[in-house]
Design an enzyme around this catalytic site. Structure first.
Site, PDB file in Angstrom:
ATOM      1  CG  ASP A   9      -1.700   1.211   1.438  1.00  0.00           C
ATOM      2  OD1 ASP A   9      -2.469   1.566   0.528  1.00  0.00           O
ATOM      3  OD2 ASP A   9      -1.556   1.854   2.499  1.00  0.00           O
ATOM      4  CG  ASP A  11      -1.452   7.696   0.460  1.00  0.00           C
ATOM      5  OD1 ASP A  11      -0.502   8.482   0.320  1.00  0.00           O
ATOM      6  OD2 ASP A  11      -2.319   7.506  -0.408  1.00  0.00           O
TER       7      ASP A  11
END
Length: 170
Positions: A9, A11
C-alpha cells in the site's frame, strides 16, 4: 513459505500518515529504498496496490502517480481511482486489483504478501484472497479486533515488514 510477490500500500505504509498526499509532498519512510532493493535482489516482484480517489476528482494524475511509484522502485502499480460510494470492483478490500495483477503477472496467492496500514482494506483483502497480510503500525490507527482477521503478521513499519519477508522466504 516461498514468497514471489509483494503488494505494498502507498499512504501510511510506504510513507505519509495513512491519508492522501500529493505526489510532490509524498516522502517514503527512512529505509524504504534499501528494503525494496533487497526484495528485488531476492527475485521478489514488488507492486504498489493503492486506493487513490483523488485521481477521479482530478487532484492527481494516474500516470504521474505510476511514474512516482516506479521511481521509488516498484515493478508496477495497481490503482483504484474510485470512491467507496462508486461501488466498483477494484477498491480494496474488493478483489479487482488482485485480479488485474493476476491477468498481467503469473503468481499464486499462496506465494504473495500484502503489506498495509489498514485492517479495513489491506488486511481484509489479504484474508479474503488467502494472501499473507503484514500490518504495519504506521499510518492509520485502527483496532485489529474490529475486523476479526486471521493470518496477519504485525510489524512496526515497512522496513521491519520487508525484513521479515526476506528472513522468512525459504
Amino acid at each position: 513459505m516461498i514468497i514471489t510477490t509483494v503488494f505494498i500500500d502507498r499512504d501510511g505504509t510506504v510513507g505519509g500518515n495513512g491519508h492522501f498526499k500529493m505526489i510532490e509532498d509524498f516522502k517514503p519512510y527512512a529505509g524504504f529504498g534499501e528494503v525494496i532493493r533487497k526484495l528485488k535482489e531476492s527475485k521478489i516482484a514488488v507492486y504498489c496496490l493503492t486506493n487513490q480517489t483523488h485521481i477521479n476528482s482530478g487532484d492527481m494524475d494516474y500516470e504521474d502517480l505510476k511514474k512516482s511509484m516506479v521511481k521509488l522502485g516498484f515493478d508496477d502499480v495497481f490503482v483504484c481511482p474510485h470512491t467507496e460510494f462508486e461501488n466498483c470492483e477494484c477498491r480494496k478490500p474488493k478483489r479487482g486489483l488482485i485480479e488485474q495483477a493476476h491477468k498481467k503477472y503469473n503468481f499464486s496467492n499462496e506465494s504473495a504478501v500484502i503489506i498495509g496500514d489498514s485492517y479495513k482494506s489491506d488486511m481484509r483483502l489479504a484474508m479474503e484472497e488467502s494472501i499473507l497480510g503484514i500490518h504495519v503500525a504506521t499510518g492509520r490507527k485502527e483496532v485489529r479486533n474490529d475486523y476479526h482477521l486471521d493470518n496477519i503478521i504485525e510489524t512496526k513499519d515497512i522496513v521491519s515488514a520487508c525484513t521479515w519477508i526476506i528472513k522468512n522466504n525459504c
